[in-house]
Design a protein around this motif. Structure first.
Motif, PDB file in Angstrom:
ATOM      1  N   TYR A  40      52.626  16.995  43.307  1.00  0.00           N
ATOM      2  CA  TYR A  40      52.917  16.621  41.913  1.00  0.00           C
ATOM      3  C   TYR A  40      53.405  15.189  41.743  1.00  0.00           C
ATOM      4  N   ASP A  41      53.416  14.413  42.802  1.00  0.00           N
ATOM      5  CA  ASP A  41      53.774  12.996  42.706  1.00  0.00           C
ATOM      6  C   ASP A  41      52.633  12.174  43.278  1.00  0.00           C
ATOM      7  N   SER A  42      51.896  11.530  42.417  1.00  0.00           N
ATOM      8  CA  SER A  42      50.707  10.775  42.853  1.00  0.00           C
ATOM      9  C   SER A  42      51.074   9.613  43.760  1.00  0.00           C
ATOM     10  N   ALA A  43      52.329   9.155  43.710  1.00  0.00           N
ATOM     11  CA  ALA A  43      52.747   8.025  44.530  1.00  0.00           C
ATOM     12  C   ALA A  43      53.274   8.458  45.892  1.00  0.00           C
ATOM     13  N   CYS A  44      53.371   9.766  46.131  1.00  0.00           N
ATOM     14  CA  CYS A  44      53.923  10.252  47.407  1.00  0.00           C
ATOM     15  C   CYS A  44      52.947   9.974  48.542  1.00  0.00           C
ATOM     16  N   ARG A  45      53.460   9.398  49.609  1.00  0.00           N
ATOM     17  CA  ARG A  45      52.619   9.098  50.764  1.00  0.00           C
ATOM     18  C   ARG A  45      53.092   9.821  52.020  1.00  0.00           C
ATOM     19  N   SER A  46      54.395  10.061  52.141  1.00  0.00           N
ATOM     20  CA  SER A  46      54.914  10.720  53.337  1.00  0.00           C
ATOM     21  C   SER A  46      56.330  11.214  53.061  1.00  0.00           C
ATOM     22  N   GLY A  47      56.895  11.878  54.056  1.00  0.00           N
ATOM     23  CA  GLY A  47      58.261  12.373  53.938  1.00  0.00           C
ATOM     24  C   GLY A  47      58.299  13.825  53.498  1.00  0.00           C
ATOM     25  N   ARG A  48      59.393  14.507  53.806  1.00  0.00           N
ATOM     26  CA  ARG A  48      59.533  15.920  53.456  1.00  0.00           C
ATOM     27  C   ARG A  48      59.858  16.070  51.976  1.00  0.00           C
ATOM     28  N   LEU A  49      59.556  17.242  51.456  1.00  0.00           N
ATOM     29  CA  LEU A  49      59.930  17.582  50.096  1.00  0.00           C
ATOM     30  C   LEU A  49      61.440  17.763  50.041  1.00  0.00           C
ATOM     31  N   CYS A  50      62.106  17.006  49.197  1.00  0.00           N
ATOM     32  CA  CYS A  50      63.569  17.051  49.113  1.00  0.00           C
ATOM     33  C   CYS A  50      64.006  18.117  48.116  1.00  0.00           C
ATOM     34  N   LEU A  51      63.738  19.371  48.488  1.00  0.00           N
ATOM     35  CA  LEU A  51      64.103  20.528  47.672  1.00  0.00           C
ATOM     36  C   LEU A  51      64.653  21.596  48.607  1.00  0.00           C
ATOM     37  N   HIS A  52      65.875  22.070  48.308  1.00  0.00           N
ATOM     38  CA  HIS A  52      66.579  22.975  49.215  1.00  0.00           C
ATOM     39  C   HIS A  52      67.271  24.069  48.417  1.00  0.00           C
ATOM     40  N   ALA A  53      67.000  25.326  48.780  1.00  0.00           N
ATOM     41  CA  ALA A  53      67.669  26.467  48.150  1.00  0.00           C
ATOM     42  C   ALA A  53      69.068  26.586  48.735  1.00  0.00           C
ATOM     43  N   SER A  54      70.076  26.166  47.977  1.00  0.00           N
ATOM     44  CA  SER A  54      71.414  25.987  48.529  1.00  0.00           C
ATOM     45  C   SER A  54      72.396  27.092  48.187  1.00  0.00           C
ATOM     46  N   GLN A  55      72.082  27.945  47.202  1.00  0.00           N
ATOM     47  CA  GLN A  55      73.016  29.023  46.858  1.00  0.00           C
ATOM     48  C   GLN A  55      72.263  30.220  46.302  1.00  0.00           C
ATOM     49  N   LEU A  56      72.685  31.410  46.727  1.00  0.00           N
ATOM     50  CA  LEU A  56      72.158  32.667  46.205  1.00  0.00           C
ATOM     51  C   LEU A  56      73.328  33.588  45.886  1.00  0.00           C
ATOM     52  N   ASP A  57      73.307  34.142  44.670  1.00  0.00           N
ATOM     53  CA  ASP A  57      74.320  35.109  44.251  1.00  0.00           C
ATOM     54  C   ASP A  57      73.611  36.386  43.806  1.00  0.00           C
TER      55      ASP A  57
END
Length: 220
Positions: free
Chosen positions: A183-200
């Motif tokens: 979803y980012d046309s400018a993305c060339r490399s690197g991990r997706l910076c999205l992390h599931a940090s809490q579950l209740d």
């Protein structure tokens, strides 16, 4: 933009899957980025959270999933009764989920809400798209943690649970998540910076309120 080619699947080893909690009913694990939640098509995609946990505990049943590129907390049931109870909590939206994300740009305020329906993009699979006519309702709440020069650290709370919801919603308001190849046309490399940090949620047998936390490996 055309869908980028899917990278080769090179799953992390079983020891990269951290166990946060395990009892007779369910397991909470901390999934590394790059590992499927459930087995994919073909023998080369057999490695997954589910298969790793089944090998270790003897039984592992799917409840919800995280994208391949997303890291963080995932819940797996150990028997059918727990699976049914936990799945109902997710379906009834009584489970509270919080994600950490790094996104591009300067946020216009300290918090907000995105209400944009999501549908399949049949011409551009596996992407989803904002579909105002026939898409399913989708809502994401966000709050600003830290604002740097052109990157923001956000806390995200999906009210609904559509496929790619957080990634598409943030991209649709001009703040794509860092490392998002879809979803980012400018993305060339690197991990997706999205992390599931809490579950209740509540324990499927005792009804006791539970909270699980995990810290993202990325930060500003």
């Amino acid at each position: 933009m055309p869908v980028p080619p899917e990278p080769d699947y090179c799953p992390p080893p079983p020891e990269a899957l951290d166990i946060i909690h395990a009892d007779e009913s369910f397991i909470v694990a901390d999934k590394p980025a790059g590992l499927l939640s459930v087995p994919g098509r073909g023998g080369h995609k057999h490695a997954s959270v589910l298969t790793y946990l089944a090998d270790r505990y003897g039984s592992a049943l799917d409840i919800h999933r995280l994208d391949l590129d997303t890291s963080g907390l995932i819940v797996v049931a150990r028997h059918r009764t727990a699976q049914s109870s936990l799945a109902k909590q997710f379906a009834d939206r009584t489970v509270s989920k919080t994600y950490d994300a790094l996104v591009k740009g300067q946020m216009e305020s300290d918090r907000g809400q995105i209400d944009l329906p999501i549908g399949r993009d049949w011409q551009d699979r596996p992407r989803r798209r904002i579909d105002l006519e026939s898409g399913k309702p989708a809502r994401t709440r966000w709050s600003l943690e830290v604002q740097a020069e052109n990157i923001a650290h956000l806390k995200l709370q999906p009210v609904t649970g559509r496929t790619h919801q957080l990634r598409l919603h943030l991209a649709s308001i001009g703040h794509p998540i860092l490392g998002d190849r879809l979803y980012d046309s400018a993305c060339r490399s690197g991990r997706l910076c999205l992390h599931a940090s809490q579950l209740d949620f509540t324990h499927p047998e005792t009804g006791k309120p539970l909270k699980f936390l995990s810290t993202a490996s990325f930060h500003l």
